[in-house]
Scaffold this motif. Sequence first.
Motif, PDB file in Angstrom:
ATOM      1  N   ALA A  77       0.939  -1.152   0.038  1.00  0.00           N
ATOM      2  CA  ALA A  77      -0.105  -0.006   0.073  1.00  0.00           C
ATOM      3  C   ALA A  77       0.773   1.368   0.039  1.00  0.00           C
ATOM      4  O   ALA A  77       2.008   1.179   0.520  1.00  0.00           O
ATOM      5  N   THR A  78       0.376   2.210  -0.736  1.00  0.00           N
ATOM      6  CA  THR A  78       1.083   3.491  -0.948  1.00  0.00           C
ATOM      7  C   THR A  78       0.101   4.609  -0.336  1.00  0.00           C
ATOM      8  O   THR A  78      -0.906   4.306  -0.748  1.00  0.00           O
ATOM      9  N   ALA A  79       0.408   5.673   0.041  1.00  0.00           N
ATOM     10  CA  ALA A  79      -0.266   7.066   0.117  1.00  0.00           C
ATOM     11  C   ALA A  79      -0.797   7.549  -1.094  1.00  0.00           C
ATOM     12  O   ALA A  79       0.173   8.278  -1.743  1.00  0.00           O
ATOM     13  N   PHE A  80      -1.965   7.488  -1.267  1.00  0.00           N
ATOM     14  CA  PHE A  80      -2.382   8.202  -2.605  1.00  0.00           C
ATOM     15  C   PHE A  80      -2.894   9.623  -2.546  1.00  0.00           C
ATOM     16  O   PHE A  80      -2.865  10.538  -3.232  1.00  0.00           O
ATOM     17  N   MET A  81      -3.562   9.936  -1.041  1.00  0.00           N
ATOM     18  CA  MET A  81      -3.837  11.218  -0.987  1.00  0.00           C
ATOM     19  C   MET A  81      -4.266  11.328   0.506  1.00  0.00           C
ATOM     20  O   MET A  81      -4.697  10.648   1.332  1.00  0.00           O
TER      21      MET A  81
END
Length: 272
Positions: A252-256
């Motif tokens: 998971a990566t921070a999108f917003m």
Amino acid sequence: SDMGVNYFTAAGAMTSWTAPDLTKFAVDGTAPAISDILDLGNNRLAITLYYSNRDSAAVVFTDYSFSTVSAPVFDSRIGGIYGAWRSARYAMGGVTDDGTAYVFCGTSTDGSKVGALRIKKGATSFDPDYKFDIYTASEGYRFRKAYPISGSKFLLEFYVDKDAYSNMSTSGKLAIADMDAKTLTWVTGVPAASDMANYSIGYGDGYFYLPINPAEASATGGGGSWHHAPLARVSSSAVPTIYKINASTGVATAFMTLDKNESVKVFSIVKK
């Protein structure tokens, strides 16, 4: 106590179905509750049922107008198709791109019944040759929610403690379930399971995008909620974040990110 379904036309007109046909399917005096409605395509719906007095999967089939409802089909290889937090109820199934439907049990006290079954496209019963033993794949964890992602992959939201999986227990340990391969990949990059009492998870959709917010303080009383941790503490350090989860790697990566006084309860992909 009064089961009902509202359904809509593409133009926005709503019709209500009060589900009177299901009361005749009571078992030992206990009528079922609707736990999910799955669109199988070609004017076919699968309605999954939950019986509070039995630990098995149950489903009936109908058409888009609910004009006729089949008799229930039961399967005791998994427990009840049901997910909840307090008075909120969560769907535990989904239909993949090829028309295959999967249904899940995540909270049976019998670990051998924590898993998933499938309904093949065009079938009117569970596939007798398929069961995904999620309890073994997760090394003994149970789960509260199941979200379709794409292909045959689902995102499962597990309880953080193997021995605490009640209606009020904390969840937030995430995994990608590949239903075809019967594999489980733990999601990395989101807040640690040990810190999930400080967070609330919203509903995601699509690739998969998942909103995670600071948990609002929860006291006794109240009704349905999208929280998942009892007596949760508001964390001043928790930043509302929408994570983009890679369904192949589980990373998971921070999108917003949002301001601390904001939160996202639902994230949906709108396709034209």
